[in-house]
Design a protein around this motif. Structure first.
Motif, short mmCIF file in Angstrom:
data_model
loop_
_atom_site.label_atom_id
_atom_site.label_comp_id
_atom_site.label_asym_id
_atom_site.label_seq_id
_atom_site.Cartn_x
_atom_site.Cartn_y
_atom_site.Cartn_z
N GLY A 100 -27.49 -12.97 11.93
CA GLY A 100 -26.91 -14.02 11.10
C GLY A 100 -27.65 -14.16 9.78
N SER A 101 -26.99 -14.82 8.83
CA SER A 101 -27.67 -15.04 7.56
C SER A 101 -28.81 -16.03 7.76
N THR A 102 -28.75 -16.79 8.84
CA THR A 102 -29.85 -17.72 9.15
C THR A 102 -31.16 -16.95 9.30
N TYR A 126 -28.08 -27.20 2.24
CA TYR A 126 -27.80 -26.81 3.62
C TYR A 126 -29.08 -27.06 4.43
N TYR A 129 -32.55 -24.99 5.03
CA TYR A 129 -33.56 -24.62 4.03
C TYR A 129 -34.84 -25.46 4.17
N ASN A 176 -27.29 -21.63 -3.42
CA ASN A 176 -26.22 -21.44 -2.43
C ASN A 176 -24.91 -21.65 -3.17
N ASN A 180 -22.62 -25.31 0.24
CA ASN A 180 -22.50 -26.26 1.34
C ASN A 180 -23.61 -27.28 1.14
N ASP A 208 -27.76 -17.58 -1.26
CA ASP A 208 -26.96 -17.60 -0.03
C ASP A 208 -25.49 -17.61 -0.45
N ILE A 210 -22.73 -16.90 1.52
CA ILE A 210 -21.93 -16.74 2.73
C ILE A 210 -20.48 -17.22 2.57
N TYR A 211 -20.22 -18.07 1.58
CA TYR A 211 -18.84 -18.54 1.37
C TYR A 211 -18.17 -17.82 0.20
N SER A 241 -20.16 -14.40 9.46
CA SER A 241 -19.72 -15.63 10.12
C SER A 241 -18.48 -16.27 9.52
N LYS A 242 -18.53 -16.51 8.22
CA LYS A 242 -17.49 -17.34 7.59
C LYS A 242 -16.32 -16.48 7.12
N THR A 247 -18.52 -16.85 13.75
CA THR A 247 -19.86 -17.45 13.62
C THR A 247 -20.74 -17.16 14.83
N ARG A 250 -23.31 -13.57 15.12
CA ARG A 250 -24.66 -13.54 14.60
C ARG A 250 -24.98 -12.22 13.88
N TYR A 327 -15.99 -27.47 3.14
CA TYR A 327 -16.47 -28.81 3.44
C TYR A 327 -15.98 -29.79 2.39
C1 LIG Z 1 -24.84 -22.22 3.41
C2 LIG Z 1 -24.92 -21.62 4.76
N1 LIG Z 1 -25.73 -20.58 4.98
C3 LIG Z 1 -25.83 -20.02 6.20
C4 LIG Z 1 -25.12 -20.50 7.27
C5 LIG Z 1 -25.30 -19.86 8.62
O1 LIG Z 1 -24.77 -18.58 8.61
P1 LIG Z 1 -24.94 -17.55 9.80
O2 LIG Z 1 -23.93 -17.89 10.84
O3 LIG Z 1 -24.69 -16.23 9.16
O4 LIG Z 1 -26.33 -17.65 10.33
C6 LIG Z 1 -24.26 -21.58 7.10
C7 LIG Z 1 -23.50 -22.13 8.24
O5 LIG Z 1 -22.94 -23.18 8.22
C8 LIG Z 1 -24.16 -22.16 5.82
O6 LIG Z 1 -23.36 -23.20 5.59
#
Ligand SMILES: Cc1ncc(COP(=O)(O)O)c(C=O)c1O
Length: 406
Positions: A100-102, A126, A129, A176, A180, A208, A210-211, A241-242, A247, A250, A327
């Motif tokens: 995941g990006s997490t 988010y 962080y 980001n 988000n 980041d 991801i969106y 994920s998105k 999601t 991972r 969101y």
């Molecule tokens: C800005 C942002 N980065 C990362 C994530 C998590 O992404 P991942 O599922 O790839 O770990 C989210 C999930 O809500 C998010 O909103």
């Protein structure tokens, strides 16, 4: 907790709480509420992508992939990044696939942060962080984004405040975009201003993205890696994920210059070894989806955004219309404070979110979880609209009770 027990725990882990967002999902389940809190789609993932995962397992892609990521997925990331952003990266030296990006974000931070280093973070942010900073040992310097003042304005920050947050100890800025929780999409002019600060203070930008494909009203996603002079100091964080509504798979990645990638790969290897091999294989197919796939994804979210904006407005919320991501940040000042005995909480947003999940049957995220100082988010709550029509319809009828009560 006894003295001995406290001494045996990590002081770092003591500095943050469990994720509020994920806790809201648990509360939604407990109270049988409509879950508009955590950003995971409740509709099916694309059939071709699911089939690709099934096929990969049948083909026996079931052992560890190379720790920094299966070659087919790294190649697909290179192709897609070049196609969408016009930036060519080296799959052998500049990409790390993570869980995941997490994990990509955490690995990136741990790979570059030294004691005394500072990171600049836009607020609201988010929530991950915050713990990312604590665990990697970075000191965050927050820069406030202010909500739009009317229909035609967007979340904005003060350039002087941003410039003042940078200094000799700045190691990176965390960006980001699309954002988000605000839905802000950073413009080229804003990115260039940030670039000038990064160059001046010799800092990285960890972005980041991801969106990247969830955009509205003609907004364009520009990766910081594409801005002149930033290719060498940008770490792009992204994932499946998105964009592919998976999601739970991972699978995410970090794109970074070779030296940074070296460090990221080492951290990643010892944190998780690697992301699920068959899902990486399926990712290689997903990332080669035709443009029509991304257009349809964005078009679906345009409809869902309109639907939830209307539901929230009718229920009495002041809404901040997002230009990207899925969101809606809202202002709850117009609602009376919930009963302080039944919904005891330090700030109004938390009391309101408890009231909403227990009494109205809709789960949301209290605004304070996106701010360093909880009081700054005390009049905000965030809703997500990555949900199927029946979920939004259920939220509509429940939130109508709220309007009746105000
Ligand atoms: C800005 C942002 N980065 C990362 C994530 C998590 O992404 P991942 O599922 O790839 O770990 C989210 C999930 O809500 C998010 O909103």
């Amino acid at each position: 907790m006894t003295q001995i027990a406290r001494r045996m725990l990590s002081a770092k882990a003591e500095q943050f709480t469990e994720s509020v967002i994920r806790e809201m999902t648990r509360l939604a389940l407990k109270h049988n509420a409509v879950n508009l809190s955590q950003g995971f789609p409740d509709f099916a993932a694309p059939e071709e992508i699911k089939e690709a995962a099934r096929q990969a397992i049948s083909d026996d892609i079931n052992q560890y992939a190379i720790t920094w990521g299966a070659k087919p997925l790294r190649d697909a990331i290179v192709e897609k990044f070049e196609r969408t952003q016009g930036v060519r990266v080296d799959p052998e030296r500049e990409i790390t696939i993570c869980c995941g990006s997490t994990e990509a974000m955490m690995s990136a931070m741990m790979a570059i942060i030294n004691p005394g280093d500072e990171i600049v973070v836009f607020e609201p942010f988010y929530e991950n962080y915050g713990p990312d900073a604590i665990l990697s040992g970075a000191t965050p310097r927050f820069v406030k984004m202010r909500p739009p003042v009317d229909e035609n304005s967007f979340w904005s920050y003060d350039e002087n405040e941003l410039a003042a947050a940078f200094g000799p100890h700045t190691k990176a800025i965390i960006l980001n975009t699309p954002n988000n929780p605000t839905g802000k999409v950073f413009t080229r002019t804003e990115l260039e201003f940030i670039r000038d600060l990064c160059v001046r203070w010799n800092a990285f930008c960890i972005t980041d993205e991801i969106y990247e494909h969830i955009l509205y009203d003609g907004a364009e996603h520009i990766s910081m890696a594409r801005i002149d002079g930033m290719r060498e100091r940008t770490i792009v964080i992204n994932g499946m994920s998105k964009t592919y509504s998976v999601t739970g798979w991972r699978v995410g990645w970090a794109i970074a210059p070779p030296e940074a990638t070296n460090s990221i790969r080492k951290v990643h290897d010892f944190l998780t070894v690697g992301a699920a091999a068959p899902l990486q294989q399926a990712g290689a197919i997903a990332l080669r989806s035709p443009q029509s796939y991304y257009d349809k994804l964005a078009a679906n979210y345009v409809e869902k955004r309109a639907r939830l904006l209307k539901i929230l407005e009718l229920a009495g919320f002041t809404v901040f219309k997002p230009r990207g991501a899925y969101y809606i940040m809202t202002d709850i000042s117009r609602f009376p404070d919930p009963d302080p005995v039944r919904f005891a909480a330090a700030t109004k947003d938390v009391a309101f979110a408890k009231y909403l999940v227990q009494e109205i049957g809709v789960a949301t995220v209290p605004g304070s979880s996106f701010y360093n100082d909880a009081r700054d988010g005390a009049n905000q709550v965030r809703f997500t609209f990555c949900k199927k029509e029946s979920t939004l319809a259920a939220a509509e009828s429940r939130l109508a009770k709220l309007a009746a009560g105000t």
